[in-house]
Design a protein around this motif. Structure first.
Motif, PDB file in Angstrom:
ATOM      1  N   ASN A  12       0.855  -1.183   0.000  1.00  0.00           N
ATOM      2  CA  ASN A  12       0.000   0.000   0.000  1.00  0.00           C
ATOM      3  C   ASN A  12       0.889   1.229   0.000  1.00  0.00           C
ATOM      4  O   ASN A  12       1.802   1.341   0.828  1.00  0.00           O
ATOM      5  N   GLU A  13       0.608   2.144  -0.894  1.00  0.00           N
ATOM      6  CA  GLU A  13       1.361   3.403  -0.933  1.00  0.00           C
ATOM      7  C   GLU A  13       1.333   4.092   0.437  1.00  0.00           C
ATOM      8  O   GLU A  13       2.330   4.660   0.883  1.00  0.00           O
ATOM      9  N   THR A  73      -0.316  -7.896  -3.534  1.00  0.00           N
ATOM     10  CA  THR A  73      -1.381  -6.968  -3.929  1.00  0.00           C
ATOM     11  C   THR A  73      -0.790  -5.564  -3.948  1.00  0.00           C
ATOM     12  O   THR A  73       0.116  -5.238  -3.181  1.00  0.00           O
ATOM     13  N   TRP A  74      -1.336  -4.696  -4.825  1.00  0.00           N
ATOM     14  CA  TRP A  74      -0.708  -3.390  -5.051  1.00  0.00           C
ATOM     15  C   TRP A  74      -1.766  -2.302  -5.153  1.00  0.00           C
ATOM     16  O   TRP A  74      -2.650  -2.355  -6.010  1.00  0.00           O
ATOM     17  N   TRP A  75      -1.686  -1.306  -4.238  1.00  0.00           N
ATOM     18  CA  TRP A  75      -2.519  -0.110  -4.335  1.00  0.00           C
ATOM     19  C   TRP A  75      -1.619   1.113  -4.276  1.00  0.00           C
ATOM     20  O   TRP A  75      -0.850   1.301  -3.323  1.00  0.00           O
ATOM     21  N   GLY A  76      -1.686   1.953  -5.298  1.00  0.00           N
ATOM     22  CA  GLY A  76      -0.937   3.197  -5.328  1.00  0.00           C
ATOM     23  C   GLY A  76      -1.735   4.238  -6.073  1.00  0.00           C
ATOM     24  O   GLY A  76      -2.641   3.920  -6.848  1.00  0.00           O
ATOM     25  N   HIS A  77      -1.393   5.513  -5.849  1.00  0.00           N
ATOM     26  CA  HIS A  77      -2.132   6.569  -6.520  1.00  0.00           C
ATOM     27  C   HIS A  77      -1.303   7.832  -6.706  1.00  0.00           C
ATOM     28  O   HIS A  77      -0.948   8.202  -7.815  1.00  0.00           O
ATOM     29  N   GLY A  98       6.869 -16.481 -11.428  1.00  0.00           N
ATOM     30  CA  GLY A  98       5.764 -17.243 -10.851  1.00  0.00           C
ATOM     31  C   GLY A  98       4.982 -16.567  -9.750  1.00  0.00           C
ATOM     32  O   GLY A  98       3.950 -17.104  -9.312  1.00  0.00           O
ATOM     33  N   MET A  99       5.419 -15.423  -9.241  1.00  0.00           N
ATOM     34  CA  MET A  99       4.645 -14.725  -8.219  1.00  0.00           C
ATOM     35  C   MET A  99       3.401 -14.110  -8.848  1.00  0.00           C
ATOM     36  O   MET A  99       3.458 -13.526  -9.932  1.00  0.00           O
ATOM     37  N   GLY A 100       2.269 -14.209  -8.174  1.00  0.00           N
ATOM     38  CA  GLY A 100       1.057 -13.563  -8.641  1.00  0.00           C
ATOM     39  C   GLY A 100       0.999 -12.128  -8.166  1.00  0.00           C
ATOM     40  O   GLY A 100       1.631 -11.757  -7.169  1.00  0.00           O
ATOM     41  N   ILE A 101       0.212 -11.294  -8.870  1.00  0.00           N
ATOM     42  CA  ILE A 101       0.034  -9.903  -8.456  1.00  0.00           C
ATOM     43  C   ILE A 101      -1.404  -9.472  -8.725  1.00  0.00           C
ATOM     44  O   ILE A 101      -1.948  -9.731  -9.802  1.00  0.00           O
ATOM     45  N   VAL A 102      -2.010  -8.845  -7.714  1.00  0.00           N
ATOM     46  CA  VAL A 102      -3.355  -8.292  -7.811  1.00  0.00           C
ATOM     47  C   VAL A 102      -3.218  -6.783  -7.734  1.00  0.00           C
ATOM     48  O   VAL A 102      -2.812  -6.242  -6.703  1.00  0.00           O
TER      49      VAL A 102
END
Length: 259
Positions: A12-13, A73-77, A98-102
């Protein structure tokens, strides 16, 4: 598919929650907290969670941290430009390995998502005061990410995202959204990049309590499981047919009726 407990890093940013009182009131412990709580509830004891934020050394995404992450998981703005190229390269390499990302909401314009897509990832948007109703429609009801998700999800107040969304054709499109202003948006998109899986999910503007909404939490948990390769198949019959009177998806007394 991991042979150990599912290891999730929530990135999270964490700028708006500390800077903007309007966001702090909604997410006093950061947007990462309701996401983490939801993953623990939905995925159970088989998940371990760590939080990483922008201002940590290497943004909390060291080689060691990523090596111990099955899904990110990734949240940025507001601080996309502050994410170092070295970390972007590191995350990109792990996804290919192979790592997943949401990627969530305004993460569409993050360096890592644009790197994975190879396009601008630009879109139309509108942030009217108070937001507007978003209706998230499942268009692939048999997909594991749609398991247990109501049709549709109604978000009473949200920022508008609309087409054209400059992304490659999704490998699988799970959700589209409609907005009060008439726009539509491809808001639930699956990709495979190298050995890794990528899911983009659009709801989640910082000014609204979207990540406190149980249906949104369910989608994120399902997406984490799918990105990890552990999601169960989802092929039971779904309600897909029948006469549908106007407004059938809005419950009586719902805040969605007010907009």
């Amino acid at each position: 598919m991991p042979t150990h407990p599912l290891r999730v890093t929530i990135w999270n940013e964490y700028v708006h929650e500390r800077r903007d009182e309007s966001v702090r009131r909604i997410y006093p412990d950061g947007m990462h907290r309701p996401i983490a709580d939801a993953l623990r509830r939905e995925l159970g004891a088989g998940v371990t969670i760590r939080i990483a934020t922008l201002d940590e050394p290497e943004h909390g995404l060291t080689e060691e941290a990523l090596a111990g992450t099955d899904v990110l998981t990734w949240w940025g703005h507001s601080a996309h430009d502050r994410v170092s190229e070295e970390v972007v390269e590191r995350v990109h390499a792990r996804v290919l390995d192979g790592m997943g990302i949401v990627v969530l909401h305004s993460g569409h314009h993050s360096k890592i998502f644009r790197r994975l897509m190879g396009t601008t990832c630009s879109l139309r948007w509108r942030s009217d005061p108070g937001g507007e109703r978003e209706v998230v429609w499942t268009v692939a009801p048999g997909h594991p990410i749609a398991a247990g998700v109501p049709q549709p999800i109604v978000i009473p107040h949200q920022e508008m995202y609309g087409e054209f969304f400059d992304i490659p054709q999704p490998d699988e499109l799970v959700f589209i959204s409609t907005f009060e202003g008439g726009e539509v948006f491809r808001g639930g998109c699956c990709y495979r990049r190298g050995a890794g899986r990528v899911f983009y999910f659009s709801p989640g503007d910082q000014e609204y309590p979207v990540y406190h909404q149980a249906e949104i939490q369910k989608v994120i948990a399902n997406a984490v499981a799918w990105c990890a390769g552990i999601a169960a198949s989802n092929d039971p019959p779904a309600r897909r047919e029948g006469n549908a009177p106007r407004g059938w998806f809005i419950e009586a007394g719902s805040p969605a009726q007010t907009r």
